[in-house]
Design a protein around this motif. Structure first.
Motif, PDB file in Angstrom:
ATOM      1  N   SER A 218       4.335  -0.380  -8.990  1.00  0.00           N
ATOM      2  CA  SER A 218       3.069   0.304  -8.772  1.00  0.00           C
ATOM      3  C   SER A 218       1.986  -0.601  -9.344  1.00  0.00           C
ATOM      4  O   SER A 218       1.736  -0.610 -10.547  1.00  0.00           O
ATOM      5  CB  SER A 218       3.073   1.671  -9.459  1.00  0.00           C
ATOM      6  OG  SER A 218       1.894   2.365  -9.165  1.00  0.00           O
TER       7      SER A 218
ATOM      8  N   SER B 139       3.636  -0.210  -4.194  1.00  0.00           N
ATOM      9  CA  SER B 139       2.358   0.476  -4.010  1.00  0.00           C
ATOM     10  C   SER B 139       1.300  -0.383  -4.683  1.00  0.00           C
ATOM     11  O   SER B 139       1.394  -0.677  -5.872  1.00  0.00           O
ATOM     12  CB  SER B 139       2.391   1.864  -4.657  1.00  0.00           C
ATOM     13  OG  SER B 139       1.108   2.456  -4.639  1.00  0.00           O
TER      14      SER B 139
ATOM     15  N   PHE C  82       4.562   8.449  -3.895  1.00  0.00           N
ATOM     16  CA  PHE C  82       5.238   7.149  -3.923  1.00  0.00           C
ATOM     17  C   PHE C  82       6.557   7.227  -4.693  1.00  0.00           C
ATOM     18  O   PHE C  82       7.587   6.714  -4.230  1.00  0.00           O
ATOM     19  CB  PHE C  82       4.314   6.095  -4.545  1.00  0.00           C
ATOM     20  CG  PHE C  82       4.958   4.773  -4.818  1.00  0.00           C
ATOM     21  CD1 PHE C  82       5.611   4.067  -3.811  1.00  0.00           C
ATOM     22  CD2 PHE C  82       4.914   4.211  -6.089  1.00  0.00           C
ATOM     23  CE1 PHE C  82       6.203   2.834  -4.063  1.00  0.00           C
ATOM     24  CE2 PHE C  82       5.497   2.988  -6.347  1.00  0.00           C
ATOM     25  CZ  PHE C  82       6.156   2.297  -5.332  1.00  0.00           C
TER      26      PHE C  82
END
Length: 177
Positions: A6, A31, A126
């Motif tokens: 992330s 992400s 996510f």
């Protein structure tokens, strides 16, 4: 094995480490976020490939700057740019769009009836979707679980309560009834 990245664009992941992650991860779920903190300079382009990508509509627009293309066409183009076969596009109150190929896209609605705090909704979508994509779950299951978890999350202020499997299971049961 699953590697979850992330990337919020605050300098922790540079081009070199992004390349290492791209080519050395057994399964890379990614992400990258464009936000006020990184001034929109956190591009997905520093990654050469991923197995799964979860991005917002705003982030898709930052990557594929062709407004004449539909979301579907921009997702197909992004899939080629980053060499990523599976993408989830989070679209707020419009739900999510799950891409597996230009001919395989699934729209899943948002389930939230009330929204008190949107912060973190994409992150929880996510987290859940990464696990399900890695487990080869069907797109409809991925969309159902990730959107349900995000709906639970946005219905409360802040992060005082977590979304655990019991709570998620009860919420999905209530949706089905």
């Amino acid at each position: 094995k699953l590697v979850v990245v992330s990337d919020h664009g605050h300098g922790m992941v540079n081009s070199l480490s992004a390349g290492l992650l791209s080519f050395n991860s057994p399964f890379l779920a990614l992400s990258t976020q464009c936000n006020a903190g990184n001034k929109g300079c956190n591009s997905i382009n520093k990654y050469k490939r991923a197995d799964y990508l979860c991005i917002s509509s705003h982030e898709l627009n930052m990557e594929i700057k062709e407004n004449s293309l539909s979301e579907h066409a921009r997702l197909a183009k992004l899939s080629l740019v980053i060499d990523c076969p599976t993408i989830t596009l989070t679209r707020g109150k419009q739900g999510t769009l799950h891409y597996q190929s230009p001919s395989t896209m699934l729209q899943v609605p948002a389930f939230a009836h009330r929204v008190l705090d949107r912060v973190g909704a994409g992150d929880i979508a996510f987290a859940i979707s990464s696990l399900l994509v890695r487990a080869n779950a069907p797109s409809d299951i991925i969309g159902l679980y990730s959107n349900a978890a995000a709906s639970i999350h946005v219905s409360e202020l802040g992060n005082k309560n977590s979304v655990d499997r019991v709570r998620l299971g009860r919420y999905i049961t209530s949706l089905i009834k």
